[in-house]
Design a protein around this motif. Structure first.
Motif, mmCIF file in Angstrom:
data_model
loop_
_atom_site.group_PDB
_atom_site.id
_atom_site.type_symbol
_atom_site.label_atom_id
_atom_site.label_comp_id
_atom_site.label_asym_id
_atom_site.label_seq_id
_atom_site.Cartn_x
_atom_site.Cartn_y
_atom_site.Cartn_z
ATOM 1 N N ASP A 107 -29.091 -62.686 84.728
ATOM 2 C CA ASP A 107 -30.196 -63.656 84.660
ATOM 3 C C ASP A 107 -29.938 -64.856 85.556
ATOM 4 O O ASP A 107 -30.368 -65.984 85.257
ATOM 5 C CB ASP A 107 -30.441 -64.123 83.222
ATOM 6 N N ILE B 291 -38.988 -51.287 82.806
ATOM 7 C CA ILE B 291 -38.107 -51.356 81.635
ATOM 8 C C ILE B 291 -38.696 -52.263 80.557
ATOM 9 O O ILE B 291 -38.481 -52.039 79.355
ATOM 10 C CB ILE B 291 -36.687 -51.821 82.034
ATOM 11 N N THR B 292 -39.470 -53.265 80.962
ATOM 12 C CA THR B 292 -40.171 -54.086 79.972
ATOM 13 C C THR B 292 -41.105 -53.220 79.142
ATOM 14 O O THR B 292 -41.164 -53.334 77.907
ATOM 15 C CB THR B 292 -40.959 -55.206 80.664
ATOM 16 N N LEU C 30 -32.780 -60.277 80.783
ATOM 17 C CA LEU C 30 -32.104 -59.066 81.218
ATOM 18 C C LEU C 30 -30.700 -58.952 80.632
ATOM 19 O O LEU C 30 -30.234 -57.847 80.320
ATOM 20 C CB LEU C 30 -32.048 -59.015 82.741
ATOM 21 N N ARG D 209 -30.909 -57.345 77.363
ATOM 22 C CA ARG D 209 -31.144 -55.902 77.459
ATOM 23 C C ARG D 209 -29.822 -55.158 77.650
ATOM 24 O O ARG D 209 -29.608 -54.099 77.061
ATOM 25 C CB ARG D 209 -32.085 -55.593 78.624
ATOM 26 N N ASP E 221 -42.242 -54.587 85.986
ATOM 27 C CA ASP E 221 -40.978 -53.979 85.562
ATOM 28 C C ASP E 221 -41.215 -52.871 84.542
ATOM 29 O O ASP E 221 -41.726 -53.118 83.446
ATOM 30 C CB ASP E 221 -40.075 -55.064 84.971
ATOM 31 N N ASN F 266 -31.512 -59.050 94.556
ATOM 32 C CA ASN F 266 -31.364 -60.005 93.468
ATOM 33 C C ASN F 266 -30.566 -61.216 93.954
ATOM 34 O O ASN F 266 -30.273 -61.337 95.146
ATOM 35 C CB ASN F 266 -30.725 -59.346 92.235
ATOM 36 N N THR G 274 -31.523 -52.522 83.176
ATOM 37 C CA THR G 274 -32.239 -53.707 82.688
ATOM 38 C C THR G 274 -33.539 -54.016 83.422
ATOM 39 O O THR G 274 -34.339 -54.803 82.938
ATOM 40 C CB THR G 274 -31.328 -54.946 82.760
ATOM 41 N N LYS G 275 -33.739 -53.404 84.596
ATOM 42 C CA LYS G 275 -34.976 -53.671 85.335
ATOM 43 C C LYS G 275 -35.216 -52.545 86.332
ATOM 44 O O LYS G 275 -34.288 -52.053 86.960
ATOM 45 C CB LYS G 275 -34.888 -55.012 86.070
ATOM 46 N N SER G 276 -36.491 -52.141 86.462
ATOM 47 C CA SER G 276 -36.868 -51.057 87.374
ATOM 48 C C SER G 276 -38.286 -51.325 87.863
ATOM 49 O O SER G 276 -39.225 -51.328 87.075
ATOM 50 C CB SER G 276 -36.793 -49.716 86.626
ATOM 51 N N PRO G 277 -38.475 -51.562 89.162
ATOM 52 C CA PRO G 277 -39.787 -52.016 89.646
ATOM 53 C C PRO G 277 -40.840 -50.911 89.717
ATOM 54 O O PRO G 277 -40.541 -49.762 90.032
ATOM 55 C CB PRO G 277 -39.463 -52.532 91.054
ATOM 56 N N HIS H 33 -28.498 -58.426 88.371
ATOM 57 C CA HIS H 33 -29.618 -59.207 87.822
ATOM 58 C C HIS H 33 -29.494 -59.316 86.306
ATOM 59 O O HIS H 33 -30.156 -60.164 85.696
ATOM 60 C CB HIS H 33 -30.963 -58.583 88.206
#
Length: 406
Positions: free
Chosen positions: A197, A122-123, A139, A142, A120, A222, A103-106, A194
């Motif tokens: 949310d 993944i966005t 998230l 997602r 992010d 997180n 759901t998220k990857s920096p 995360h």
């Protein structure tokens, strides 16, 4: 999962160039990113001995971690992209697979230190795949969107895959496979808390959406606590402890892959159920920031947990089948044969030396290392199957169902 910003950045360049031609959000660009992230080292076909193949064909193969649902490709058909799809699962004799949502990857993701505030990736990937606005913004949505992809696959191919939620459903799949079916049991999870949310009520939503496993962290700190690759290296927060307690109450599996050493220690101190490290390596054979120390392996296994050995460079150092088998062998020497399993991280933005269709080569390498057939069966799937039968929501076993009907 190890998302490379360099390659996603290249995709972003293509997006900007494509904008002038009116083809933003092109599926071709999303496919390009998928192909660039999930690679297999080019190799001649592995030569599998008759004995190794015969043994492999008898095994019940299970894997703790696969990220294929992220990419949006049609996994009902065999593809030259990535590591897995239904035809390749069948060729590899995979019977039980945990599918995790990412759901998220920096941006700038690395194994040492990442900021939760970074852009992010993944966005961007979701935008390329035309995700609905709620999934682009939340998230938890997602995670549910990726889970829905498995339900959609089940609906279209009910004889090939079924989504499993409890012991009873897993037993039914195992019985069908024992009678000759090639159906796969798919279990849903998510990589990082995360995905809640920041709201513990979302754990109910994820559970209702079919998820039965949750990693506590991914590549950044997180609200639950510190990541192995975050800035704080902190332990569980009060919120994180509340989440772990609720997960245990709901009989969800706690995964500490990517969690800081302090989080792992805190979870072990409070857990009343065994935990997993779904995809990792061991420092004793591959000393990278990603991997577990011998003491961590002993502590997790002492409480009945599972260590899933990964197939990529930071996990195994040597990603050849021989190298992965060496990591498994070392982990067994520390944890014991009952606590080591497969944690491939297939389709997790990694490069591997074999895909799901080629699992027999790993069986062969374990034979070469002197593993017995029973030991190979344990590592290649029986340990995961036993763990899931004991730790998924229990429902009624087949025996209990028959008894209650009499």
């Amino acid at each position: 999962m190890g998302f490379s910003y360099l390659k996603v950045g290249l995709g972003a360049v293509v997006i900007v160039a494509a904008a002038g031609y009116g083809i933003i959000r092109s599926g071709y660009i999303a496919q390009y990113v998928d192909q660039s992230q999930n690679q297999i080292v080019e190799h001649t076909p592995y030569s599998i001995s008759a004995d190794a193949q015969a043994l492999h064909d008898k095994l019940r193969i299970a894997d703790l971690h696969n990220d294929v649902l992220l990419w949006g490709r049609n996994i009902s058909q065999e593809s030259e992209i990535g590591h897995s799809d239904l035809p390749r699962f069948k060729k590899g004799n995979v019977g039980v697979q945990i599918f995790t949502s990412v759901t998220k990857s920096p941006r700038g993701q690395n194994y040492k230190k990442n900021s939760a505030e970074a852009f992010d990736n993944i966005t961007l990937l979701g935008w390329l795949q035309s995700w609905p606005s709620n999934a682009l913004n939340k998230l938890s949505e997602r995670a549910l969107l990726q889970a829905q992809r498995l339900y959609d696959l089940e609906k279209k191919h009910p004889d090939e895959i079924t989504v499993v939620h409890d012991r009873e459903e897993l037993e039914a799949v195992l019985k069908a496979r024992a009678q000759g079916s090639k159906i796969i049991a798919g279990i849903l999870g998510t990589e990082g808390g995360h995905a809640l949310d920041g709201d513990i009520k979302n754990l109910d939503r994820l559970y209702e959406g079919g998820l039965r496993l949750m990693g506590l962290q991914h590549f950044f700190d997180n609200k639950l606590g510190g990541s192995l690759h975050g800035q704080s290296k902190a332990g569980l927060t009060d919120f994180g402890k509340d989440v772990v307690r609720l997960m245990e109450k709901k009989e969800m599996i706690v995964d500490v892959a990517h969690s800081s050493p302090a989080v792992v220690e805190d979870v072990l101190a409070m857990a009343t159920r065994p935990i997993v490290v779904s995809h990792t390596g061991v420092k004793g054979i591959c000393d990278t920031p990603r991997n577990l120390t011998d003491d961590q392996v002993r502590a997790i296994s002492a409480k009945g947990g599972l260590i899933g050995i990964g197939f990529w460079d930071a996990a195994a150092c040597d990603i050849s089948p021989k190298g992965v088998a060496a990591s498994i062998d070392y982990a067994v020497s520390i944890a014991g044969i009952d606590h080591v399993a497969l944690g491939s991280d297939f389709d997790g933005s990694v490069t591997t030396a074999f895909d799901t269709s080629e699992y027999a080569v790993l069986t062969q390498e374990l034979l070469k290392r002197g593993f017995t057939e029973k030991q190979i069966a344990a590592v290649m799937g029986e340990n995961i199957i036993r763990f899931l039968l004991e730790n998924l929501p229990q429902g009624q076993s087949e025996e209990e169902t028959l008894a209650s009907s009499n």
